[in-house]
Design a protein around this motif. Structure first.
Motif, short mmCIF file in Angstrom:
data_model
loop_
_atom_site.label_atom_id
_atom_site.label_comp_id
_atom_site.label_asym_id
_atom_site.label_seq_id
_atom_site.Cartn_x
_atom_site.Cartn_y
_atom_site.Cartn_z
N TYR A 1 -76.53 -4.10 -49.21
CA TYR A 1 -76.59 -3.38 -47.92
C TYR A 1 -76.38 -1.89 -48.13
CZ TYR A 1 -77.45 -7.55 -45.32
OH TYR A 1 -78.09 -8.67 -44.82
N LEU A 2 -75.52 -1.56 -49.06
CA LEU A 2 -75.29 -0.14 -49.38
C LEU A 2 -76.57 0.49 -49.91
CD1 LEU A 2 -73.16 2.10 -49.53
CD2 LEU A 2 -72.49 1.20 -51.77
N THR A 3 -77.27 -0.24 -50.76
CA THR A 3 -78.51 0.29 -51.34
C THR A 3 -79.52 0.60 -50.24
OG1 THR A 3 -78.17 -0.92 -53.38
CG2 THR A 3 -80.41 -0.17 -52.95
N PHE B 1 -79.71 1.44 -38.99
CA PHE B 1 -79.66 0.36 -39.97
C PHE B 1 -78.90 -0.82 -39.35
CE2 PHE B 1 -77.86 -1.02 -44.34
CZ PHE B 1 -78.87 -1.96 -44.48
N ALA B 2 -79.68 -1.83 -38.92
CA ALA B 2 -79.11 -3.01 -38.25
C ALA B 2 -78.95 -4.13 -39.27
CB ALA B 2 -80.01 -3.44 -37.10
N ALA B 3 -77.80 -4.18 -39.90
CA ALA B 3 -77.55 -5.20 -40.92
C ALA B 3 -77.37 -6.56 -40.27
CB ALA B 3 -76.30 -4.82 -41.71
N CYS B 4 -77.84 -7.60 -40.96
CA CYS B 4 -77.82 -8.94 -40.36
C CYS B 4 -77.45 -9.96 -41.44
CB CYS B 4 -79.21 -9.24 -39.77
SG CYS B 4 -79.42 -10.91 -39.15
N ASN B 5 -76.16 -10.01 -41.79
CA ASN B 5 -75.78 -11.01 -42.81
C ASN B 5 -74.96 -12.14 -42.19
OD1 ASN B 5 -73.23 -9.91 -42.56
ND2 ASN B 5 -72.76 -10.22 -44.73
N TRP B 6 -75.10 -12.30 -40.85
CA TRP B 6 -74.57 -13.46 -40.11
C TRP B 6 -73.05 -13.61 -40.23
CZ3 TRP B 6 -77.82 -15.96 -44.26
CH2 TRP B 6 -79.16 -15.65 -44.10
N GLY B 7 -72.35 -12.51 -40.44
CA GLY B 7 -70.89 -12.59 -40.50
C GLY B 7 -70.34 -12.99 -41.85
N MET B 8 -71.19 -13.08 -42.87
CA MET B 8 -70.70 -13.50 -44.19
C MET B 8 -69.79 -12.41 -44.79
SD MET B 8 -72.73 -16.35 -45.12
CE MET B 8 -73.18 -16.20 -46.81
N GLY C 1 -65.12 -5.72 -41.81
CA GLY C 1 -64.26 -4.98 -42.72
C GLY C 1 -65.00 -3.98 -43.60
N TRP C 2 -66.31 -4.14 -43.80
CA TRP C 2 -66.98 -3.27 -44.77
C TRP C 2 -68.34 -2.72 -44.36
CZ3 TRP C 2 -71.60 -5.35 -46.64
CH2 TRP C 2 -71.77 -6.74 -46.47
N MET C 3 -68.98 -3.26 -43.34
CA MET C 3 -70.33 -2.78 -43.01
C MET C 3 -70.32 -1.31 -42.56
SD MET C 3 -73.06 -4.56 -43.53
CE MET C 3 -73.78 -6.22 -43.59
N ARG C 4 -69.28 -0.90 -41.84
CA ARG C 4 -69.21 0.50 -41.43
C ARG C 4 -69.16 1.41 -42.66
NH1 ARG C 4 -67.70 3.56 -37.05
NH2 ARG C 4 -67.33 1.70 -35.81
N SER C 5 -68.32 1.08 -43.61
CA SER C 5 -68.20 1.94 -44.79
C SER C 5 -69.44 1.87 -45.67
CB SER C 5 -66.95 1.56 -45.61
OG SER C 5 -67.08 0.25 -46.12
N HIS C 6 -70.23 0.79 -45.52
CA HIS C 6 -71.41 0.62 -46.35
C HIS C 6 -72.70 1.10 -45.66
CE1 HIS C 6 -68.66 -1.31 -48.97
NE2 HIS C 6 -69.58 -1.80 -49.78
N GLY C 7 -72.54 1.80 -44.55
CA GLY C 7 -73.68 2.52 -43.99
C GLY C 7 -74.44 1.85 -42.87
N ALA C 8 -74.01 0.65 -42.43
CA ALA C 8 -74.72 0.00 -41.32
C ALA C 8 -74.35 0.65 -39.99
CB ALA C 8 -74.37 -1.48 -41.28
N HIS C 9 -75.30 0.60 -39.04
CA HIS C 9 -75.01 1.06 -37.67
C HIS C 9 -74.72 -0.10 -36.74
CE1 HIS C 9 -77.49 4.43 -39.38
NE2 HIS C 9 -76.42 5.05 -38.96
N SER C 10 -75.05 -1.29 -37.18
CA SER C 10 -74.64 -2.50 -36.48
C SER C 10 -74.65 -3.60 -37.53
CB SER C 10 -75.57 -2.84 -35.31
OG SER C 10 -76.85 -3.18 -35.77
#
Ligand code: GLA
Length: 377
Positions: A139-141, A155-162, A167-176
């Motif tokens: 996701y960071l990439t 950047f709408a990340a979609c890893n289904w809560g895995m 805890g980490w999507m904000r720091s890894h650049g996702a907007h949702s």
């Protein structure tokens, strides 16, 4: 800033699945403008899975010419000409969930391609992710790849809560970030998703939002994720929950077929205003009785507080008593502060209250209130 507030829009997946094409997307774009959705803030028109050819051509993703004869750039131009933004879909794995080519190992070139097409939003799924891969890093990439294009792409990340993305999507650049598995068009589905996230929304803040999945409002069991549908009251409850918790509001229904009752739900300005409030604060859980009754509060701009009561108990025969002591909002009686209450759904003026407020709500009903603080002279 990208995603200062929860994103709003429409996505093809819930109703259309793989039955998408250029004409359909244009028709939805037209409905969003002509029926007034755009004016309420719904701005992203998002194509989900199944838009490309089954194989890359010269290493590139190619829109299926049978479905999108004028290509993605022309479609983006059309959407932009209507004052809207264009969303597309790819996946962190080697194939998308429906088996189309995906961006693993192609992140920077795919991002460049999306930017050249005029994409403003990328949903990034998690199917077929290599067992040896590092999900957070993937996701960071893609976050880095999108940034490298110089174009503002949500950047709408979609890893289904895995792996607990809150805890980490904000720091890894996702907007949702999708925090749950897929929604289906039935009451158990939206209620289960809500219950799974009630204590997981405190990280909602400008720039990155907990995405509880796309809305099923008004689908009535039709379409790709249909499993019997919900009552109109349940659709309203689902919308009120998503709005209150700060989820993106991405419509999944066929806008050409939406009935008036559910259109009114999607148009509920009081609920949208809570979701899009300028202070952008997350709500907090005040109280809940097992998994049936929930009370939330949310600080709003302008010395206001939103209060929500949700009754999830469809099987109950009678209404439930719900209420809140203003002590629980930090407002003690000796302060002399009173609350002017307005029903956020109906707009009804409920009057001025001191110390507490109580009411009854029917099974599956929701009461959402906006409280304006009145300070003593
Ligand atoms: C996953 C996602 C859905 C949708 C489909 C497409 O299941 O969670 O939202 O994008 O893939 O195949």
């Amino acid at each position: 800033m990208i995603a200062k507030k929860p994103p709003m829009g429409w996505n093809s997946w819930n109703t259309f699945g793989d039955k998408i094409n250029e004409q359909l997307i244009k028709e939805m774009t037209d409905r969003i403008v002509d029926d007034g959705y755009r004016d309420l803030g719904y701005e992203y028109v998002i194509i989900d899975d199944c838009w490309s050819l089954r194989e890359r051509v010269d290493g590139k993703l190619v829109a299926d010419p049978a479905l999108f004869p004028n290509g993605m750039k022309a479609l983006a131009d059309y959407i932009h000409s209507k004052g809207l933004k264009f969303g597309m879909y790819s996946c962190a794995g080697t194939k998308t969930c429906a088996g189309y080519p995906s961006s693993y190992g192609h992140e920077f070139s795919d991002a460049k391609q999306f930017a050249e097409w005029g994409v403003d939003y990328l949903k990034y799924d998690f199917c077929n992710f290599p067992v040896s891969g590092d999900a957070k890093n993937a996701y960071l990439t893609m976050a880095m790849a999108l940034r490298s294009t110089g174009r503002d792409i949500l950047f709408a990340a979609c890893n289904w809560g895995m792996y607990d993305p809150s805890g980490w999507m904000r720091s890894h650049g996702a907007h949702s970030y999708r925090s749950t598995g897929d929604i289906f068009d039935g009451p158990k589905s939206y209620k289960d998703l809500f219950i799974s996230q009630v204590e997981n929304v405190e990280n909602n803040a400008p720039g990155c939002w907990n995405d509880m999945d796309m809305l099923i409002v008004g689908m009535h069991g039709n379409g790709n994720v249909g499993i019997g549908g919900c009552s109109d009251l349940q659709y309203l409850q689902h919308f009120a929950m998503w709005a209150f918790l700060g989820s993106p509001l991405i419509i999944g229904a066929d806008l050409r077929k939406l009935d008036d009752v559910n259109k009114k739900t999607l148009f509920c300005k009081g609920l949208i205003d809570i979701n899009q409030d300028d202070e952008c604060r997350p709500p907090f859980l005040v109280d809940h009785a097992d998994t049936r009754k929930y009370t939330f509060a949310k600080l709003l701009s302008g010395n206001r507080i939103a209060i929500a009561f949700f009754n999830l108990a469809a099987e109950d025969q009678w209404s439930q008593n719900v209420g809140i002591c203003f002590d629980d909002l930090g407002i003690h009686s000796e302060s002399g502060i009173r609350l002017q209450l307005t029903d956020a759904i109906t707009g009804e003026d409920l009057g001025i209250y001191e110390d507490s407020y109580a009411t009854k709500i029917a099974p599956d009903e929701s009461k959402v209130i906006i409280a304006q603080l009145i300070f003593p002279e």
